[in-house]
Design a protein around this motif. Sequence first.
Motif, PDB file in Angstrom:
ATOM      1  N   LEU A  43      49.695  44.364  37.496  1.00 34.42           N
ATOM      2  CA  LEU A  43      49.723  42.977  37.023  1.00 34.42           C
ATOM      3  C   LEU A  43      48.315  42.512  36.655  1.00 34.42           C
ATOM      4  O   LEU A  43      47.341  42.877  37.316  1.00 34.42           O
ATOM      5  N   PRO A  44      48.176  41.709  35.613  1.00 34.93           N
ATOM      6  CA  PRO A  44      46.843  41.197  35.256  1.00 34.93           C
ATOM      7  C   PRO A  44      46.339  40.202  36.298  1.00 34.93           C
ATOM      8  O   PRO A  44      47.101  39.414  36.847  1.00 34.93           O
ATOM      9  N   LYS A  45      45.021  40.251  36.538  1.00 37.71           N
ATOM     10  CA  LYS A  45      44.418  39.398  37.553  1.00 37.71           C
ATOM     11  C   LYS A  45      43.864  38.097  36.983  1.00 37.71           C
ATOM     12  O   LYS A  45      43.351  37.275  37.733  1.00 37.71           O
ATOM     13  N   GLU A  46      43.946  37.907  35.668  1.00 33.95           N
ATOM     14  CA  GLU A  46      43.370  36.703  35.078  1.00 33.95           C
ATOM     15  C   GLU A  46      44.070  35.443  35.551  1.00 33.95           C
ATOM     16  O   GLU A  46      43.418  34.407  35.783  1.00 33.95           O
ATOM     17  N   TYR A  47      45.406  35.511  35.701  1.00 34.35           N
ATOM     18  CA  TYR A  47      46.143  34.330  36.150  1.00 34.35           C
ATOM     19  C   TYR A  47      45.770  33.963  37.583  1.00 34.35           C
ATOM     20  O   TYR A  47      45.649  32.779  37.920  1.00 34.35           O
ATOM     21  N   GLU A  48      45.570  34.952  38.409  1.00 35.52           N
ATOM     22  CA  GLU A  48      45.176  34.682  39.795  1.00 35.52           C
ATOM     23  C   GLU A  48      43.782  34.071  39.864  1.00 35.52           C
ATOM     24  O   GLU A  48      43.538  33.126  40.631  1.00 35.52           O
ATOM     25  N   GLU A  49      42.867  34.585  39.039  1.00 33.78           N
ATOM     26  CA  GLU A  49      41.516  34.033  39.028  1.00 33.78           C
ATOM     27  C   GLU A  49      41.516  32.598  38.508  1.00 33.78           C
ATOM     28  O   GLU A  49      40.773  31.742  39.019  1.00 33.78           O
ATOM     29  N   ALA A  50      42.357  32.325  37.507  1.00 36.52           N
ATOM     30  CA  ALA A  50      42.450  30.954  37.002  1.00 36.52           C
ATOM     31  C   ALA A  50      43.019  30.018  38.064  1.00 36.52           C
ATOM     32  O   ALA A  50      42.571  28.877  38.218  1.00 36.52           O
ATOM     33  N   ALA A  51      43.992  30.487  38.823  1.00 36.17           N
ATOM     34  CA  ALA A  51      44.563  29.660  39.883  1.00 36.17           C
ATOM     35  C   ALA A  51      43.540  29.401  40.982  1.00 36.17           C
ATOM     36  O   ALA A  51      43.466  28.290  41.532  1.00 36.17           O
ATOM     37  N   ARG A  52      42.715  30.374  41.299  1.00 40.02           N
ATOM     38  CA  ARG A  52      41.683  30.173  42.321  1.00 40.02           C
ATOM     39  C   ARG A  52      40.616  29.196  41.833  1.00 40.02           C
ATOM     40  O   ARG A  52      40.079  28.404  42.617  1.00 40.02           O
ATOM     41  N   LEU A  53      40.299  29.251  40.553  1.00 39.18           N
ATOM     42  CA  LEU A  53      39.340  28.292  40.013  1.00 39.18           C
ATOM     43  C   LEU A  53      39.869  26.865  40.072  1.00 39.18           C
ATOM     44  O   LEU A  53      39.086  25.905  40.189  1.00 39.18           O
ATOM     45  N   ASP A  54      41.182  26.713  39.991  1.00 43.14           N
ATOM     46  CA  ASP A  54      41.791  25.387  40.102  1.00 43.14           C
ATOM     47  C   ASP A  54      41.927  24.924  41.547  1.00 43.14           C
ATOM     48  O   ASP A  54      42.467  23.839  41.799  1.00 43.14           O
ATOM     49  N   GLY A  55      41.485  25.737  42.497  1.00 37.83           N
ATOM     50  CA  GLY A  55      41.515  25.342  43.900  1.00 37.83           C
ATOM     51  C   GLY A  55      42.695  25.849  44.690  1.00 37.83           C
ATOM     52  O   GLY A  55      42.907  25.411  45.828  1.00 37.83           O
ATOM     53  N   ALA A  56      43.475  26.765  44.131  1.00 35.15           N
ATOM     54  CA  ALA A  56      44.632  27.295  44.849  1.00 35.15           C
ATOM     55  C   ALA A  56      44.182  28.262  45.928  1.00 35.15           C
ATOM     56  O   ALA A  56      43.277  29.082  45.717  1.00 35.15           O
ATOM     57  N   GLY A  57      44.821  28.181  47.094  1.00 35.53           N
ATOM     58  CA  GLY A  57      44.542  29.104  48.175  1.00 35.53           C
ATOM     59  C   GLY A  57      45.261  30.428  47.985  1.00 35.53           C
ATOM     60  O   GLY A  57      46.015  30.622  47.022  1.00 35.53           O
ATOM     61  N   GLU A  58      45.015  31.336  48.934  1.00 40.77           N
ATOM     62  CA  GLU A  58      45.585  32.673  48.803  1.00 40.77           C
ATOM     63  C   GLU A  58      47.105  32.639  48.881  1.00 40.77           C
ATOM     64  O   GLU A  58      47.782  33.362  48.145  1.00 40.77           O
ATOM     65  N   TRP A  59      47.668  31.818  49.748  1.00 37.83           N
ATOM     66  CA  TRP A  59      49.117  31.725  49.874  1.00 37.83           C
ATOM     67  C   TRP A  59      49.743  31.132  48.618  1.00 37.83           C
ATOM     68  O   TRP A  59      50.801  31.576  48.170  1.00 37.83           O
ATOM     69  N   ARG A  60      49.069  30.146  48.046  1.00 38.32           N
ATOM     70  CA  ARG A  60      49.599  29.535  46.821  1.00 38.32           C
ATOM     71  C   ARG A  60      49.520  30.505  45.645  1.00 38.32           C
ATOM     72  O   ARG A  60      50.430  30.551  44.810  1.00 38.32           O
ATOM     73  N   VAL A  61      48.448  31.278  45.586  1.00 42.15           N
ATOM     74  CA  VAL A  61      48.343  32.292  44.534  1.00 42.15           C
ATOM     75  C   VAL A  61      49.448  33.326  44.679  1.00 42.15           C
ATOM     76  O   VAL A  61      50.061  33.756  43.694  1.00 42.15           O
TER      77      VAL A  61
END
Length: 288
Positions: free
Chosen positions: A176-194
């Motif tokens: 799976l591409p990691k770009e979406y996860e990195e974008a979610a972390r930049l928006d302040g999402a935690g590990e569980w939310r990601v």
Amino acid sequence: MTTVKIAPTLRTPREKLSAGRYATYAVLLLLALFAVGPMLLFAFNSLKTRSGIASNPLGLPTNPQWHNFVDAWQQANMGVGLRNSAVIVIATALGVCVIASCAAYALSRLRVPGSNGFIYYLLVTTALPIQLFLVPLFYMWTNLGLYDSLFGLIVIYWAIFSPFATLLIRSFMVGLPKEYEEAARLDGAGEWRVFTRVVLPMAWPGILTAALVAGLGAYNEFLLAVTFIQSSDKMPVSTALFSFQSGYTQDYTLISAGGMIMVIPVLIAFLLLQRRFIDGYTSSGMTG
């Protein structure tokens, strides 16, 4: 007068390809007959009389006996067995999905110390036969009060099917591409939310495949079910059919009808979900 020489005709690549394709179809047809043939004979025998099986065990039923299914349903208590199997299959599939998806995410995305050793451990555990742990597990389950309990059997199935499901889902998550996860972390999402909002929706085909594998395995499993379940009202359909077969060893028509009742739900489920099952299995990268 000039003579015209006609060159010998050569087979075109398209003709050669067609011949090879016909040979492939012939081999696939033979394999299909080899796989479906016993099931057809099983279905034919379920519609015969006892004398019909004795006189013509491999032929078509001349006078179909549809009441064999009703008799087998009532005498083998197939309704209770199917209900218990449905509870076991659903609980096993859900539990394996939760356990395996969390473990797969940790192994594929988080920096877990010794993750490679844990993967090797999962590979080893999937190769070990359950018979090695049968005696100590029986003793432990008896002391914990989990013997003759559907929940106790489901917990064992969680432990059996989770290692393979973890490897299957992990191999899917790695691609799976990691770009979406990195974008979610930049928006302040935690590990569980990601994990729940980003990774799980993308990994859903692999999770569904793991659920189907675990559910079918739990539905067809016999050794653990007959060992840890003794009450007739808690038996899954596999042990209920075995008990019925032991009591009616001479009436093969009812045994065949009971076997067809057990096979039909799995056959329908696979026909409805076969495309998702194959797509998820091939896209995971574990096909070889």
